[in-house]
Design a protein around this motif. Structure first.
Motif, PDB file in Angstrom:
ATOM      1  N   GLY A 188      35.010  39.399  39.602  1.00 19.52           N
ATOM      2  CA  GLY A 188      35.780  40.017  38.516  1.00 19.52           C
ATOM      3  C   GLY A 188      36.333  38.965  37.571  1.00 19.52           C
ATOM      4  O   GLY A 188      36.288  39.113  36.351  1.00 19.52           O
ATOM      5  N   HIS A 189      36.820  37.861  38.141  1.00 20.67           N
ATOM      6  CA  HIS A 189      37.322  36.785  37.297  1.00 20.67           C
ATOM      7  C   HIS A 189      36.198  36.182  36.462  1.00 20.67           C
ATOM      8  O   HIS A 189      36.410  35.780  35.328  1.00 20.67           O
ATOM      9  N   LYS A 233      38.858  46.249  34.327  1.00 19.21           N
ATOM     10  CA  LYS A 233      38.473  45.319  35.379  1.00 19.21           C
ATOM     11  C   LYS A 233      37.074  45.640  35.871  1.00 19.21           C
ATOM     12  O   LYS A 233      36.638  46.789  35.819  1.00 19.21           O
ATOM     13  N   PRO A 265      43.628  32.636  32.148  1.00 21.80           N
ATOM     14  CA  PRO A 265      44.912  32.268  32.746  1.00 21.80           C
ATOM     15  C   PRO A 265      45.080  32.681  34.205  1.00 21.80           C
ATOM     16  O   PRO A 265      45.879  33.559  34.510  1.00 21.80           O
ATOM     17  N   PRO A 266      44.352  32.100  35.134  1.00 23.94           N
ATOM     18  CA  PRO A 266      44.489  32.537  36.522  1.00 23.94           C
ATOM     19  C   PRO A 266      45.787  32.060  37.151  1.00 23.94           C
ATOM     20  O   PRO A 266      46.327  31.014  36.775  1.00 23.94           O
ATOM     21  N   GLU A 267      46.244  32.840  38.107  1.00 29.16           N
ATOM     22  CA  GLU A 267      47.357  32.387  38.919  1.00 29.16           C
ATOM     23  C   GLU A 267      46.732  31.657  40.110  1.00 29.16           C
ATOM     24  O   GLU A 267      45.867  32.226  40.777  1.00 29.16           O
ATOM     25  N   THR A 318      37.112  42.883  46.344  1.00 26.61           N
ATOM     26  CA  THR A 318      37.375  41.907  45.281  1.00 26.61           C
ATOM     27  C   THR A 318      38.818  41.428  45.242  1.00 26.61           C
ATOM     28  O   THR A 318      39.053  40.286  44.910  1.00 26.61           O
ATOM     29  N   GLY A 319      39.774  42.274  45.525  1.00 27.04           N
ATOM     30  CA  GLY A 319      41.177  41.868  45.373  1.00 27.04           C
ATOM     31  C   GLY A 319      41.484  40.616  46.181  1.00 27.04           C
ATOM     32  O   GLY A 319      41.130  40.527  47.358  1.00 27.04           O
ATOM     33  N   LYS A 320      42.121  39.663  45.521  1.00 26.65           N
ATOM     34  CA  LYS A 320      42.469  38.408  46.181  1.00 26.65           C
ATOM     35  C   LYS A 320      43.243  38.657  47.474  1.00 26.65           C
ATOM     36  O   LYS A 320      43.021  38.038  48.489  1.00 26.65           O
ATOM     37  N   LYS A 333      33.875  37.623  35.136  1.00 27.64           N
ATOM     38  CA  LYS A 333      33.720  38.440  33.938  1.00 27.64           C
ATOM     39  C   LYS A 333      34.728  38.017  32.867  1.00 27.64           C
ATOM     40  O   LYS A 333      34.382  37.846  31.696  1.00 27.64           O
ATOM     41  N   SER A 334      35.964  37.848  33.279  1.00 30.60           N
ATOM     42  CA  SER A 334      37.013  37.460  32.342  1.00 30.60           C
ATOM     43  C   SER A 334      36.750  36.056  31.773  1.00 30.60           C
ATOM     44  O   SER A 334      36.898  35.816  30.576  1.00 30.60           O
ATOM     45  N   HIS A 391      36.999  35.435  42.029  1.00 33.34           N
ATOM     46  CA  HIS A 391      35.895  36.305  42.461  1.00 33.34           C
ATOM     47  C   HIS A 391      35.084  36.778  41.258  1.00 33.34           C
ATOM     48  O   HIS A 391      35.360  36.389  40.117  1.00 33.34           O
ATOM     49  N   ILE A 447      43.212  38.147  25.954  1.00 32.26           N
ATOM     50  CA  ILE A 447      42.452  39.227  26.582  1.00 32.26           C
ATOM     51  C   ILE A 447      42.875  39.382  28.035  1.00 32.26           C
ATOM     52  O   ILE A 447      42.932  38.407  28.784  1.00 32.26           O
ATOM     53  N   CYS A 448      43.206  40.604  28.400  1.00 37.53           N
ATOM     54  CA  CYS A 448      43.666  40.849  29.763  1.00 37.53           C
ATOM     55  C   CYS A 448      43.116  42.189  30.237  1.00 37.53           C
ATOM     56  O   CYS A 448      42.390  42.865  29.512  1.00 37.53           O
ATOM     57  N   PHE A 458      40.878  45.153  28.558  1.00 39.25           N
ATOM     58  CA  PHE A 458      39.571  45.701  28.927  1.00 39.25           C
ATOM     59  C   PHE A 458      39.604  46.082  30.401  1.00 39.25           C
ATOM     60  O   PHE A 458      40.513  45.683  31.135  1.00 39.25           O
TER      61      PHE A 458
HETATM   62  P1  ATP Z   1      43.347  40.106  41.818  1.00 42.03           P
HETATM   63  O1  ATP Z   1      43.823  41.455  41.417  1.00 42.03           O
HETATM   64  O2  ATP Z   1      41.941  40.067  42.294  1.00 42.03           O
HETATM   65  O3  ATP Z   1      44.281  39.414  42.747  1.00 42.03           O
HETATM   66  P2  ATP Z   1      44.551  38.950  39.520  1.00 42.03           P
HETATM   67  O4  ATP Z   1      44.465  39.813  38.337  1.00 42.03           O
HETATM   68  O5  ATP Z   1      45.811  38.890  40.251  1.00 42.03           O
HETATM   69  O6  ATP Z   1      43.327  39.266  40.477  1.00 42.03           O
HETATM   70  P3  ATP Z   1      44.791  36.503  38.087  1.00 42.03           P
HETATM   71  O7  ATP Z   1      44.640  35.129  38.573  1.00 42.03           O
HETATM   72  O8  ATP Z   1      46.124  36.965  37.675  1.00 42.03           O
HETATM   73  O9  ATP Z   1      44.158  37.476  39.166  1.00 42.03           O
HETATM   74  O10 ATP Z   1      43.751  36.807  36.949  1.00 42.03           O
HETATM   75  C1  ATP Z   1      43.289  35.924  35.976  1.00 42.03           C
HETATM   76  C2  ATP Z   1      42.576  36.740  34.924  1.00 42.03           C
HETATM   77  O11 ATP Z   1      41.444  37.401  35.476  1.00 42.03           O
HETATM   78  C3  ATP Z   1      43.464  37.818  34.347  1.00 42.03           C
HETATM   79  O12 ATP Z   1      43.331  37.795  32.939  1.00 42.03           O
HETATM   80  C4  ATP Z   1      42.923  39.087  34.945  1.00 42.03           C
HETATM   81  O13 ATP Z   1      43.145  40.176  34.128  1.00 42.03           O
HETATM   82  C5  ATP Z   1      41.447  38.762  35.124  1.00 42.03           C
HETATM   83  N1  ATP Z   1      40.862  39.564  36.185  1.00 42.03           N
HETATM   84  C6  ATP Z   1      41.304  39.691  37.453  1.00 42.03           C
HETATM   85  N2  ATP Z   1      40.534  40.551  38.165  1.00 42.03           N
HETATM   86  C7  ATP Z   1      39.570  40.981  37.316  1.00 42.03           C
HETATM   87  C8  ATP Z   1      38.474  41.888  37.433  1.00 42.03           C
HETATM   88  N3  ATP Z   1      38.234  42.539  38.575  1.00 42.03           N
HETATM   89  N4  ATP Z   1      37.694  42.087  36.353  1.00 42.03           N
HETATM   90  C9  ATP Z   1      37.945  41.436  35.209  1.00 42.03           C
HETATM   91  N5  ATP Z   1      38.950  40.575  35.017  1.00 42.03           N
HETATM   92  C10 ATP Z   1      39.771  40.339  36.053  1.00 42.03           C
END
Ligand code: ATP
Ligand code: MG
Length: 562
Positions: free
Chosen positions: A43-44, A265, A33-35, A273-275, A46-47, A41, A229-230, A263
Motif C-alpha cells: 500500500g505504501h 488506500k 511521509p511515513p511514520e 497489509t496493516g502495519k 502505491k503512495s 508494505h 497527497i494522503c 485518494f
Molecule cells: P498502516 O495503516 O498500514 O499502518 P499508515 O497509514 O499508518 O499505514 P504511514 O507511515 O502513516 O502508514 O503512511 C505513510 C503514507 O502511506 C501515508 O501518506 C499513508 O496515507 C500512505 N498509505 C498507508 N497505507 C496505504 C495504503 N494501503 N494504500 C495507499 N497509501 C497508503
C-alpha cells in the motif's frame, strides 16, 4: 477495468494541471511521509510511486520525510528499512531527506504564535473528559472550563509543559476553534501533549510532542509542498490542515497553502497489509520476520522475488481511486509473471523426484545438449545441459495405469525429454509396498532435439534433471496467509492462518546451470513457476551446495487482464 476507474485514474493529475495553469503553483512538490513505526508494505508503494511519479511527470521535486512525531513506536531500524525500500522502488529523493523531528523548534514557535493570537490554550481536562466534552456527530461539544485562560497564563503554562513541570496527560495544548463545529476535528483539537519519552533522534530534548494533525501541515508548509497527497481517512481533517497552515502564519489563503488531496488506500484480497497486524504476526512468530515471503511488506516481496518493475506495473494498473476497494491478489501475481516472462532463463528443476533409467544409454556416458534459455526471447541465448543414463523426473509424469488423455510416461508410451531425446517407457520397479521407485525406458538416438528429426511425433514433453550433474535444493512453496472466504479471524479473535501457507520441499533437484546463483537471482523452473534464491537481509539462506528457493509465483492463473 471499468470506465469509472480509467477516468478517475487521473483525478490528481487533473487537479495539479489546473493549479499549474492557474498559477497556484510553479513547481510541483510532493512528499512521502511515513511514520517510522514498521516496515513499508505494498500500500505504501502505491503512495510512494504516486508521489514520486507526479513529481517526475511535472518536472517537480519529491521529498522523503519521516513523520517521527510519536516516539512511543518509532525506531531507527524502521527508518533504515524504509529508506532501503524506497530506494529499491526507484523513488529518488536526491538530497531531500527530512525528519519532522528536525522541525520541533519551529512547531513549538508556531504553537506560541497561536497562543499569542488567542488561538490556542492550555487545558487541564483529562483525556476522558476531553472526549466527553467533545460531543458527538449529532450533538455539539461543550467548552472546556480552561478555554478562557489569558494569553499570559497560556504562554507560561505551555513554557512549563516544555520545561518538564507536568506529568504525561496532566496538561495539553489545544487549538481554540469551535466546539460546536459540525466537523468534530475542529472542536478544539489537542495539538501538543506531554510525553516524557526518549525520541530516537532528539533524545530527551523534548518532553512535549506535537500531534499529527498539527505537525503534518507545518511540515508540508516548511518544505513548500504544493500537493499533500494522503489517504481518504484524512478527508475530514482537511479543514484543520488548512486552519493550521493559515493560523500559524505560513500562508494567507487556502489557495496558497499546500493542497491536501485524498485518494483511496490500496487493499489486496487475502493478504495482511496493516502495519499493526503484520507486527503482531512477527511478534507472535507466526511468520519469519517482516520479510517473510508470505507478507506483502516490500522487504517480503523483494525476498520473494518481486521486482520494482512488477510493483510499479501493478500500481499503475490499479490506478488512483477515490473510493476504497480491494484489488484481487491475482493481479499482483499477474504483474510479476508478466515482468519475468521474457527476462528469465527457463531451466529444469524437479520438485517431486522419481528416477528414470534409460536402459539402452551407455553407463558412465555424459553428453551435453544445447538448450535455449528462453524460447520466447532468443536474446537470452542458450546453455549446455548434461544428459546421462539416470535422470530425475516429476513423480506425476509417470503413471502405471493412466487415465484417458494422459500423454506423459506410462508403459508403452513415448514422450519427448525436453531439449533431449524421445524415450519410450518400458515399465517400473516398485518397493514392497507397491510404490513406484524407479521408471525404466529406452531412448531413440535418432530423435535428438534440434537434429531435425521428423520421423514421428509425440504428444507429451516432460522435463528432467541428470542424477549426477545437478544441484540438490530446498524449495519453498507459498499460499496466501489468510483466505477471506474462510474468514480472516477465528471466533476468539486470533487470525485464521492458512495451514498450507508454507510448504517446504527439501529434496528437489535442479540442473547445474543454477550453480553460483546469488540472493534475489530468479529463474523460471519450467512447468513449476518462477523461483528466487532465498535470502535474509541480503545473505543466502543456505549455501551454494544446497540453495533454498522461494516460489515467486506459479505459471498459470485464472486472472485475466481485460
Ligand atoms: P498502516 O495503516 O498500514 O499502518 P499508515 O497509514 O499508518 O499505514 P504511514 O507511515 O502513516 O502508514 O503512511 C505513510 C503514507 O502511506 C501515508 O501518506 C499513508 O496515507 C500512505 N498509505 C498507508 N497505507 C496505504 C495504503 N494501503 N494504500 C495507499 N497509501 C497508503
Ligand atoms: Mg500511520
Amino acid at each position: 477495468m471499468d470506465n469509472e476507474e480509467v477516468v478517475s485514474k487521473n483525478f490528481i493529475e487533473q487537479i495539479i494541471e489546473k493549479d499549474l495553469a492557474e498559477g497556484h503553483c510553479k513547481v510541483v512538490k510532493t512528499r512521502f511521509p511515513p511514520e517510522p513505526n514498521g516496515y513499508l508494505h505494498i500500500g505504501h508503494a502505491k503512495s510512494i510511486l504516486l508521489n514520486y511519479g507526479l513529481a517526475v511527470k511535472y518536472g517537480g521535486k519529491f521529498n522523503m520525510r519521516f513523520d517521527d512525531t510519536n516516539p512511543t513506536k518509532e525506531k531507527e531500524e524502521f527508518v533504515e528499512s524504509i529508506k532501503k525500500d524506497i530506494a529499491w522502488l526507484g523513488a529518488d529523493w536526491e538530497d531531500r531527506l527530512f525528519f519532522a523531528s528536525d522541525y520541533f523548534p519551529q512547531m513549538y514557535e508556531a504553537a506560541v504564535r497561536l497562543i499569542k493570537k488567542g488561538k490556542a490554550y492550555v487545558c487541564d481536562l483529562s483525556a476522558d473528559e476531553i472526549r466527553e466534552y467533545r460531543g458527538t456527530l449529532t450533538e455539539p461539544g461543550k467548552n472546556s472550563p480552561y478555554r478562557e485562560r489569558s494569553v499570559e497564563e497560556n504562554l507560561r503554562l505551555f513554557e512549563e509543559m516544555k520545561a518538564g513541570k507536568y506529568a504525561d496527560g496532566e496538561k495539553v495544548l489545544r487549538a481554540k476553534i469551535d466546539m460546536a463545529s459540525p466537523n468534530i476535528n475542529m472542536r478544539d483539537p489537542v495539538i501538543y501533549r506531554v510525553a516524557h519519552m526518549t525520541h530516537h533522534r532528539t533524545g530527551d530534548e523534548w518532553c512535549i510532542y506535537p500531534m499529527y494533525d498539527f505537525a503534518h501541515p507545518i511540515e508540508d508548509a516548511i518544505e513548500g509542498i504544493t500537493h499533500s497527497i494522503c489517504t481518504l481517512e484524512f478527508e475530514d481533517h482537511r479543514p484543520l490542515y488548512d486552519w493550521v497552515v493559515i493560523e500559524c502564519g505560513y500562508k494567507n489563503t487556502p489557495e496558497e497553502s499546500p493542497k491536501q488531496i485524498e485518494f483511496a488506500k490500496l487493499y489486496l484480497t487475502n493478504v495482511i497489509t496493516g502495519k499493526r497486524y503484520i507486527k503482531k504476526l512477527v511478534e507472535e512468530g507466526i511468520v519469519d520476520g517482516w520479510d517473510d515471503p508470505r507478507l506483502v511488506s516490500l522487504s517480503a516481496l523483494r525476498r520473494r522475488g518481486y521486482t520494482p518493475e512488477s510493483i510499479k506495473k501493478f500500481v499503475d494498473l490499479v490506478g488512483v481511486a477515490k473510493a476504497n476497494s480491494s484489488v484481487d491478489y491475482a493481479m499482483l501475481e499477474y504483474c510479476i509473471r508478466d515482468d519475468l516472462r521474457l527476462k528469465k532463463s527457463r531451466i529444469m528443476a524437479v520438485l517431486d523426484p522419481i528416477k528414470l533409467v534409460i536402459d539402452n544409454y551407455p553407463e558412465g556416458q555424459v553428453e551435453y545438449l544445447e538448450a535455449p534459455n528462453n524460447m520466447e526471447n532468443p536474446e537470452l541465448g542458450s546453455r549446455q545441459v548434461a544428459f546421462e543414463r539416470e535422470l530425475y523426473i516429476e513423480r506425476e509424469d509417470f503413471m502405471e495405469e493412466p487415465p484417458k488423455k494422459y500423454y506423459r510416461l506410462f508403459p508403452g508410451n513415448e514422450v519427448r525429454l525436453m531439449n533431449a531425446y524421445f524415450v519410450k517407457c518400458t515399465g517400473c520397479i516398485k518397493d514392497e509396498n507397491g510404490n513406484v521407485v524407479e521408471v525404466h525406458c529406452t531412448y531413440d538416438p535418432e530423435t535428438k532435439s534440434g537434429s531435425g528429426f521428423e520421423g514421428r511425433k509425440v504428444k507429451g514433453t516432460i522435463h528432467w534433471v541428470p542424477v549426477h550433474h545437478c544441484v540438490k535444493a530446498t524449495v519453498k512453496l507459498y499460499e496466501n496467509l489468510v483466505d477471506e472466504e474462510k474468514g480472516v479471524y477465528n471466533e476468539d479473535g486470533t487470525m485464521n492462518i492458512n495451514p498450507n501457507s508454507l510448504m517446504v520441499i527439501d529434496n528437489c533437484y535442479i540442473e547445474e546451470s543454477v550453480k553460483g546463483a546469488k540472493p534475489l537471482d530468479s529463474f523460471q523452473f519450467v512447468r513449476n513457476g518462477f523461483f528466487c534464491v532465498d535470502s535474509k537481509d541480503g545473505a543466502p539462506v543456505s549455501d551454494d551446495e544446497h540453495p533454498v528457493f522461494n516460489r515467486i509465483v506459479s505459471l498459470k492463473s485464472s486472472f485475466k487482464l481485460n
